[in-house]
Motif scaffolding. Structure first.
Motif, PDB file in Angstrom:
ATOM      1  N   VAL A 282     124.340  53.463  36.601  1.00 48.57           N
ATOM      2  CA  VAL A 282     122.679  53.071  36.828  1.00 48.57           C
ATOM      3  C   VAL A 282     122.238  52.591  35.556  1.00 48.57           C
ATOM      4  CG1 VAL A 282     120.386  53.974  36.928  1.00 48.57           C
ATOM      5  CG2 VAL A 282     122.072  55.050  38.168  1.00 48.57           C
ATOM      6  N   LEU A 283     122.298  50.967  35.709  1.00 48.80           N
ATOM      7  CA  LEU A 283     121.661  50.165  34.342  1.00 48.80           C
ATOM      8  C   LEU A 283     120.341  50.617  33.920  1.00 48.80           C
ATOM      9  CD1 LEU A 283     122.359  48.309  31.955  1.00 48.80           C
ATOM     10  CD2 LEU A 283     121.756  46.251  33.796  1.00 48.80           C
ATOM     11  N   LEU A 284     119.547  50.597  34.954  1.00 47.37           N
ATOM     12  CA  LEU A 284     118.069  50.906  34.529  1.00 47.37           C
ATOM     13  C   LEU A 284     117.413  51.537  35.721  1.00 47.37           C
ATOM     14  CD1 LEU A 284     117.000  47.033  33.769  1.00 47.37           C
ATOM     15  CD2 LEU A 284     117.392  48.869  32.243  1.00 47.37           C
ATOM     16  N   THR A 285     116.800  52.527  35.247  1.00 46.43           N
ATOM     17  CA  THR A 285     115.989  53.295  36.430  1.00 46.43           C
ATOM     18  C   THR A 285     114.505  52.755  36.782  1.00 46.43           C
ATOM     19  OG1 THR A 285     114.826  54.686  34.455  1.00 46.43           O
ATOM     20  CG2 THR A 285     117.038  55.518  35.165  1.00 46.43           C
ATOM     21  N   ALA A 286     114.092  53.390  38.027  1.00 49.28           N
ATOM     22  CA  ALA A 286     112.753  52.967  38.552  1.00 49.28           C
ATOM     23  C   ALA A 286     111.746  53.466  37.406  1.00 49.28           C
ATOM     24  CB  ALA A 286     112.513  53.736  39.844  1.00 49.28           C
ATOM     25  N   GLY A 287     110.761  52.516  37.098  1.00 49.79           N
ATOM     26  CA  GLY A 287     109.513  52.935  36.255  1.00 49.79           C
ATOM     27  C   GLY A 287     109.914  52.258  34.914  1.00 49.79           C
ATOM     28  N   THR A 288     110.998  51.585  34.727  1.00 52.06           N
ATOM     29  CA  THR A 288     111.556  50.808  33.415  1.00 52.06           C
ATOM     30  C   THR A 288     110.875  49.488  33.178  1.00 52.06           C
ATOM     31  OG1 THR A 288     113.884  51.802  33.410  1.00 52.06           O
ATOM     32  CG2 THR A 288     113.270  49.814  32.143  1.00 52.06           C
ATOM     33  N   LYS A 289     109.971  49.425  32.095  1.00 52.58           N
ATOM     34  CA  LYS A 289     109.562  47.979  31.925  1.00 52.58           C
ATOM     35  C   LYS A 289     110.084  47.183  31.467  1.00 52.58           C
ATOM     36  CE  LYS A 289     106.037  46.232  29.103  1.00 52.58           C
ATOM     37  NZ  LYS A 289     104.783  46.320  27.735  1.00 52.58           N
ATOM     38  N   LEU A 290     110.173  45.839  31.996  1.00 53.23           N
ATOM     39  CA  LEU A 290     111.398  45.124  31.856  1.00 53.23           C
ATOM     40  C   LEU A 290     111.036  44.101  30.650  1.00 53.23           C
ATOM     41  CD1 LEU A 290     111.799  43.664  35.546  1.00 53.23           C
ATOM     42  CD2 LEU A 290     113.174  45.270  33.987  1.00 53.23           C
ATOM     43  N   ARG A 291     111.304  44.451  29.518  1.00 51.36           N
ATOM     44  CA  ARG A 291     111.329  43.703  28.269  1.00 51.36           C
ATOM     45  C   ARG A 291     112.537  42.533  28.042  1.00 51.36           C
ATOM     46  NH1 ARG A 291     112.331  48.674  24.325  1.00 51.36           N
ATOM     47  NH2 ARG A 291     114.118  48.696  25.697  1.00 51.36           N
ATOM     48  N   PRO A 292     112.571  41.743  26.980  1.00 50.36           N
ATOM     49  CA  PRO A 292     113.241  40.731  27.072  1.00 50.36           C
ATOM     50  C   PRO A 292     114.697  41.360  27.058  1.00 50.36           C
ATOM     51  CG  PRO A 292     111.745  40.312  25.586  1.00 50.36           C
ATOM     52  CD  PRO A 292     111.350  41.683  26.015  1.00 50.36           C
ATOM     53  N   GLN A 293     115.147  42.404  26.497  1.00 48.81           N
ATOM     54  CA  GLN A 293     116.332  43.173  26.448  1.00 48.81           C
ATOM     55  C   GLN A 293     116.833  43.473  27.708  1.00 48.81           C
ATOM     56  OE1 GLN A 293     113.736  43.865  24.474  1.00 48.81           O
ATOM     57  NE2 GLN A 293     114.212  46.090  23.747  1.00 48.81           N
ATOM     58  N   GLU A 294     115.859  44.104  28.608  1.00 47.83           N
ATOM     59  CA  GLU A 294     116.272  44.409  29.902  1.00 47.83           C
ATOM     60  C   GLU A 294     116.564  43.066  30.903  1.00 47.83           C
ATOM     61  OE1 GLU A 294     114.616  48.028  28.398  1.00 47.83           O
ATOM     62  OE2 GLU A 294     113.822  46.058  28.368  1.00 47.83           O
ATOM     63  N   LEU A 295     115.996  42.061  30.616  1.00 49.59           N
ATOM     64  CA  LEU A 295     116.038  40.953  31.537  1.00 49.59           C
ATOM     65  C   LEU A 295     117.412  40.392  31.057  1.00 49.59           C
ATOM     66  CD1 LEU A 295     112.974  38.975  31.267  1.00 49.59           C
ATOM     67  CD2 LEU A 295     113.607  40.530  33.203  1.00 49.59           C
ATOM     68  N   GLY A 296     117.750  40.355  29.673  1.00 47.50           N
ATOM     69  CA  GLY A 296     119.010  40.115  29.321  1.00 47.50           C
ATOM     70  C   GLY A 296     120.424  40.817  30.054  1.00 47.50           C
ATOM     71  N   ALA A 297     120.092  42.276  30.137  1.00 44.20           N
ATOM     72  CA  ALA A 297     121.207  43.020  30.636  1.00 44.20           C
ATOM     73  C   ALA A 297     121.345  42.695  32.263  1.00 44.20           C
ATOM     74  CB  ALA A 297     120.852  44.557  30.647  1.00 44.20           C
ATOM     75  N   LEU A 298     120.098  42.569  33.075  1.00 41.73           N
ATOM     76  CA  LEU A 298     120.251  42.103  34.293  1.00 41.73           C
ATOM     77  C   LEU A 298     120.760  40.749  34.520  1.00 41.73           C
ATOM     78  CD1 LEU A 298     116.626  43.271  35.282  1.00 41.73           C
ATOM     79  CD2 LEU A 298     118.695  44.156  36.039  1.00 41.73           C
ATOM     80  N   ALA A 299     120.666  39.887  33.641  1.00 41.05           N
ATOM     81  CA  ALA A 299     120.896  38.565  33.648  1.00 41.05           C
ATOM     82  C   ALA A 299     122.585  38.540  33.536  1.00 41.05           C
ATOM     83  CB  ALA A 299     120.549  37.709  32.695  1.00 41.05           C
ATOM     84  N   SER A 300     122.972  39.547  32.671  1.00 38.61           N
ATOM     85  CA  SER A 300     124.492  39.579  32.305  1.00 38.61           C
ATOM     86  C   SER A 300     125.307  39.980  33.703  1.00 38.61           C
ATOM     87  CB  SER A 300     124.812  40.681  31.258  1.00 38.61           C
ATOM     88  OG  SER A 300     124.732  41.913  31.788  1.00 38.61           O
ATOM     89  N   LEU A 301     124.788  40.518  34.520  1.00 37.26           N
ATOM     90  CA  LEU A 301     124.945  41.094  35.871  1.00 37.26           C
ATOM     91  C   LEU A 301     125.051  39.945  36.991  1.00 37.26           C
ATOM     92  CD1 LEU A 301     124.006  44.827  35.998  1.00 37.26           C
ATOM     93  CD2 LEU A 301     126.571  44.106  35.451  1.00 37.26           C
TER      94      LEU A 301
END
Length: 410
Positions: free
Chosen positions: A152-171
């Motif tokens: 589980v990379l990110l859980t429900a309720g997570t605010k998408l900051r620039p670093q979360e967007l980067g992690a999602l983009a890496s996938l």
């Protein structure tokens, strides 16, 4: 009218957590348009990141054991058998006694388990002089070391900051399911309140600056604000304007008229909007005691004091908590900039400023900063961190228990 249901700050926070629901409506958004939105469902990694063993530095891929004993005074010697091209699978191999040049981010060739930095060796006509020994895995990120398939990379309720967007983009994730953007209605009340653009004031008039300060804060939190204008201290008009605005939004904010004056109708107006109604009327806080919080048919209603300083403080303290809860964000309260105690010794080199990612937590009434140790190329260290600690250039490190400045991320 008397203040009723006066609560402490702690009781007010607890009531917000208990009573304010998250909105249910979701939407699918492109990743590039999802900054500051809240994830409505967890994200499971469908592949490893990185998908191959790669170098974190410019250097030579080697077997670590072939460098043992290397030093400036007694270098080791390896044969350079080729180089790795970025974006290509290596054809050269790095077996016993061999070395292959590899750039930062390049794939590790077969037979190697570490990379010696280019600063610590010298290529003399395909003979590599090694001046430092390396350990297995040094300067290397293994396949799946950053993100593992199935986790589980990110859980429900997570605010998408620039670093979360980067992690999602890496996938390779292009779209995410998020809670839709909130709409908040703002209505000022008071016979003395006039539009902030008013150039000449009649004696006793006050410009409506609260609209700009409150809507400005809400906009910073990625919330759309609908301005309902200014309403006179007349119950029927106030009630109708408030209801019309209430029906268009997810949360209603009323500024002014929350105290005990003879013409303060805010409480009655809020109660008329729906059940269960007011659950806080007055908070044991200064400034800002005349604050009203309510829930009308599932929608929060916030009655702010009219005084600009009080309104802004109350909205930042309680309004933000309500709106983040309403947005579906799962948060734990942490300060934006504080001194915290470090949980372990962190060495540093004089003359160089180091920035260490940390996780903040509270223990026995104090904030503590736990360093997130990981190689510089890892994306997930950004996602897991709450802030950054600076070790200034004149220091040789920090000791466990020291107080350190933390710049917290939102």
């Amino acid at each position: 009218m008397q203040f009723f249901k006066v609560k402490t700050v702690e009781e007010t926070f607890a009531l917000i957590e208990e009573k304010v629901p998250a909105i249910k409506a979701t939407e699918v958004r492109g990743l590039e348009d999802s900054l500051h939105y809240i994830l409505a469902e967890p994200v499971i990694a469908k592949e490893n990141v990185p998908s191959f063993d790669r170098s974190t530095v410019d250097g030579y891929a080697v077997r670590a054991k072939d460098t043992y004993g290397s030093s400036e005074s007694m270098p080791g010697f390896l044969t350079v058998t080729g180089e790795v091209k970025m974006g290509e699978v290596p054809t050269a191999k790095s077996g016993r006694g061999n070395a292959v040049y590899v750039p930062t981010g390049g794939m590790l060739p077969e037979g190697s388990d570490s990379v010696i930095m280019i600063e610590h060796c010298e290529d003399v006509d395909q003979l590599l002089n090694t001046y430092k020994q390396v350990a297995p895995g040094e300067n290397v990120i293994r396949a799946g070391e950053d993100i593992k398939e199935g986790e589980v990379l990110l859980t429900a309720g997570t605010k998408l900051r620039p670093q979360e967007l980067g992690a999602l983009a890496s996938l390779g994730i292009a779209n995410v399911t998020v809670f839709r953007k909130l709409k908040v209605g703002y209505l000022s009340s008071g016979d003395e309140i006039v539009p902030y653009q008013t150039q000449t004031l009649v004696e006793g008039q006050i410009r409506d600056i609260n609209y700009l300060t409150i809507s400005g804060l809400a906009s910073e939190w990625n919330i759309e604000v609908i301005y309902g204008g200014i309403v006179r201290d007349e119950y029927q008009e106030f009630q109708q304007r408030a209801r019309d605005l209430y029906q268009q939004v997810d949360c209603l904010i009323l500024s002014g008229g929350s105290s005990v004056g003879a013409k303060d109708y805010t409480t009655e107006v809020i109660q008329s909007l729906g059940d269960p109604g007011v659950f806080v009327h007055g908070i044991s806080i200064k400034p800002g005691k005349p604050t009203i919080l309510a829930l009308a048919n599932g929608k929060p209603v916030i009655g702010l004091p009219g005084h600009p300083a009080s309104a802004m403080i109350i909205f930042k303290l309680f309004g933000e908590r309500i709106l983040r809860k309403l947005m579906g964000e799962v948060t734990r309260q942490k300060p934006e900039r504080i001194f915290a105690r470090i949980t372990k010794n962190i060495p540093s080199s004089p003359g160089r400023s180091d920035y260490i990612r940390v996780r903040l937590f509270e223990k026995e009434g104090e904030w503590w900063a736990e360093p997130i140790i990981g190689k510089s190329g890892l994306i997930t260290t950004l996602v897991k961190s709450d802030g950054i600690v600076e070790i200034s250039s004149e220091k040789e490190g920090i000791a466990q228990g020291d107080y350190v400045p933390v710049i917290a991320s939102r």
